[in-house]
Design an enzyme around this catalytic site. Structure first.
Site, PDB file in Angstrom:
ATOM      1  N   ARG A 174       0.759  -1.281  -0.075  1.00  0.00           N
ATOM      2  CA  ARG A 174      -0.012  -0.031  -0.134  1.00  0.00           C
ATOM      3  C   ARG A 174       0.683   1.233   0.028  1.00  0.00           C
ATOM      4  O   ARG A 174       0.482   2.305  -0.634  1.00  0.00           O
ATOM      5  CB  ARG A 174      -0.907  -0.048   1.104  1.00  0.00           C
ATOM      6  CG  ARG A 174      -1.946   0.997   1.258  1.00  0.00           C
ATOM      7  CD  ARG A 174      -2.822   0.851   2.230  1.00  0.00           C
ATOM      8  NE  ARG A 174      -3.981   1.975   2.377  1.00  0.00           N
ATOM      9  CZ  ARG A 174      -4.263   2.760   3.475  1.00  0.00           C
ATOM     10  NH1 ARG A 174      -3.584   2.584   4.560  1.00  0.00           N
ATOM     11  NH2 ARG A 174      -5.008   3.880   3.448  1.00  0.00           N
ATOM     12  N   ASN A 189      -3.672   8.985   4.200  1.00  0.00           N
ATOM     13  CA  ASN A 189      -2.391   8.513   4.811  1.00  0.00           C
ATOM     14  C   ASN A 189      -2.382   8.747   6.247  1.00  0.00           C
ATOM     15  O   ASN A 189      -1.662   7.785   6.985  1.00  0.00           O
ATOM     16  CB  ASN A 189      -1.249   9.172   3.970  1.00  0.00           C
ATOM     17  CG  ASN A 189      -1.265   8.973   2.560  1.00  0.00           C
ATOM     18  OD1 ASN A 189      -1.558   7.910   2.247  1.00  0.00           O
ATOM     19  ND2 ASN A 189      -0.595   9.922   2.016  1.00  0.00           N
ATOM     20  N   VAL A 245       0.788   9.795  -6.261  1.00  0.00           N
ATOM     21  CA  VAL A 245       0.962  11.258  -6.097  1.00  0.00           C
ATOM     22  C   VAL A 245       2.356  11.601  -6.736  1.00  0.00           C
ATOM     23  O   VAL A 245       3.436  11.360  -5.989  1.00  0.00           O
ATOM     24  CB  VAL A 245       0.840  11.492  -4.684  1.00  0.00           C
ATOM     25  CG1 VAL A 245       1.123  12.958  -4.565  1.00  0.00           C
ATOM     26  CG2 VAL A 245      -0.217  11.115  -3.959  1.00  0.00           C
ATOM     27  N   HIS A 270      -6.159  -6.380  -1.453  1.00  0.00           N
ATOM     28  CA  HIS A 270      -6.946  -6.214  -0.326  1.00  0.00           C
ATOM     29  C   HIS A 270      -7.061  -7.812   0.156  1.00  0.00           C
ATOM     30  O   HIS A 270      -8.122  -7.973   1.286  1.00  0.00           O
ATOM     31  CB  HIS A 270      -8.192  -5.678  -0.638  1.00  0.00           C
ATOM     32  CG  HIS A 270      -8.084  -4.145  -0.149  1.00  0.00           C
ATOM     33  ND1 HIS A 270      -9.233  -3.161  -0.673  1.00  0.00           N
ATOM     34  CD2 HIS A 270      -6.825  -3.321  -0.302  1.00  0.00           C
ATOM     35  CE1 HIS A 270      -8.574  -2.156  -0.323  1.00  0.00           C
ATOM     36  NE2 HIS A 270      -7.503  -1.955  -0.414  1.00  0.00           N
TER      37      HIS A 270
END
Length: 319
Positions: A62, A94, A70, A193
């Site tokens: 992650r 975050n 970003v 996930h």
């Protein structure tokens, strides 16, 4: 005349070197001569960290993902606040959520001991994500290397360009598309996930919604540790069946309406990604192959190469 020709050749040579540096490509062999033991050193640190905390595998994958979305894969997420930096760590997606910073700092420290100033934090993040997947039974892939580290961070982009736990399918597809990733890439990457955990506040609305897209028994089970008005930080596994093993149970869960996050379940909700979820639920090999390919593709998002950026001495601060 001779001196003019010599001067012209020198200028052309410098321009050629500059162009090569500016257009440098990532390569799996980037450190073969400058730091041949870098990947082994990183792998040792990652394996040790996950052996102590199994959840760290999901956290490292992650962390790489949140970095790449970003400004590209440039280790900007690792930078702390300073006089010139407003840290991405403070962004809503975050803060008090993303983990693994110290593991990356440790890996960087170990690599610096053998090859000072050679290996970027951005590359360490990419390698760590691959090694984390392998450690918990997931796929491996060839990591392309040669990224350099950003000297800036962008809090605003971190707040707007990272997918959210309540996003709709259209929103998710759009966010991934802006990064050059397809709907299939998105579903494959969401398969991460199959490991990891989520905080209560990220799925509370879903389990108390009484909606038709959630299994009633599953919702009842999740409510036991996620009260309606308390316990925001209480954790629950994203995959209740095999929470620490990288497999395709995540997709099987979605078909049974047992996706923990709303952004998970929308992948199988009558939309255009239903067929991909169904395919992955039946074919683990295909899922893992596509996941590896998507991770490589994600790692190619706007890397800094050549003379751009820098090789940070410390991952949390610019030089």
């Amino acid at each position: 005349m001779a001196s003019y020709i010599s001067y012209t050749c020198t200028v052309l040579t410098l321009l050629l070197i500059f162009c090569v540096q500016s257009e440098a490509k990532l390569s799996s062999k980037f450190y073969d001569s400058t730091c041949p033991n870098a990947l082994t050193k990183i792998r040792t640190v990652i394996r040790t960290a996950i052996s102590r905390d199994r959840r760290m595998a999901a956290s490292l994958i992650r962390l790489h993902f949140h970095d790449c979305f970003v400004q590209g894969c440039d280790a900007s997420i690792l930078l702390n606040d300073s006089c010139t930096i407003t840290s991405e760590k403070n962004a809503a997606p975050n803060m008090n959520s993303v983990r693994g910073y110290r593991v990356i700092d440790n890996a960087k420290s170990q690599v610096e001991k053998i090859c000072p100033g050679a290996v970027s934090c951005a590359d360490i993040l990419a390698v760590a994500a691959r090694d984390a997947s392998v450690y918990v039974g997931g796929p491996s892939w060839t990591v392309k290397l040669g990224r350099r580290d950003s000297t800036t961070a962008n809090l605003s982009l971190a707040n707007t360009q990272l997918p959210g736990f309540g996003d709709s399918l259209d929103t998710l597809i759009s966010l991934f598309s802006t990064k050059g990733l397809s709907a299939r890439d998105m579903v494959a990457l969401s398969g991460a996930h199959t490991i990891g955990q989520a905080q209560c506040f990220t799925f509370r609305t879903r389990i108390y919604s009484d909606a038709s897209d959630i299994n009633a028994g599953f919702a009842t089970t999740r409510k036991r540790k996620c009260p309606a008005y308390a316990g925001n930080a209480t954790l629950a596994p994203l995959d209740l069946v095999t929470p620490t093993s990288f497999d395709n149970n995540y997709f099987k869960n979605l078909i049974k309406k047992k996706g923990l996050l709303a952004s998970d379940q929308v992948l199988f909700s009558g939309g255009c990604t239903d067929s991909i979820v169904d395919e992955y639920s039946k074919n683990r090999t295909k899922f893992e192959s596509d996941f590896a390919a998507a991770m490589i593709k994600m790692g190619d998002i706007s890397p800094l190469t050549g003379s751009k950026g820098q090789i940070r001495k410390l991952c949390y601060a610019v030089n």
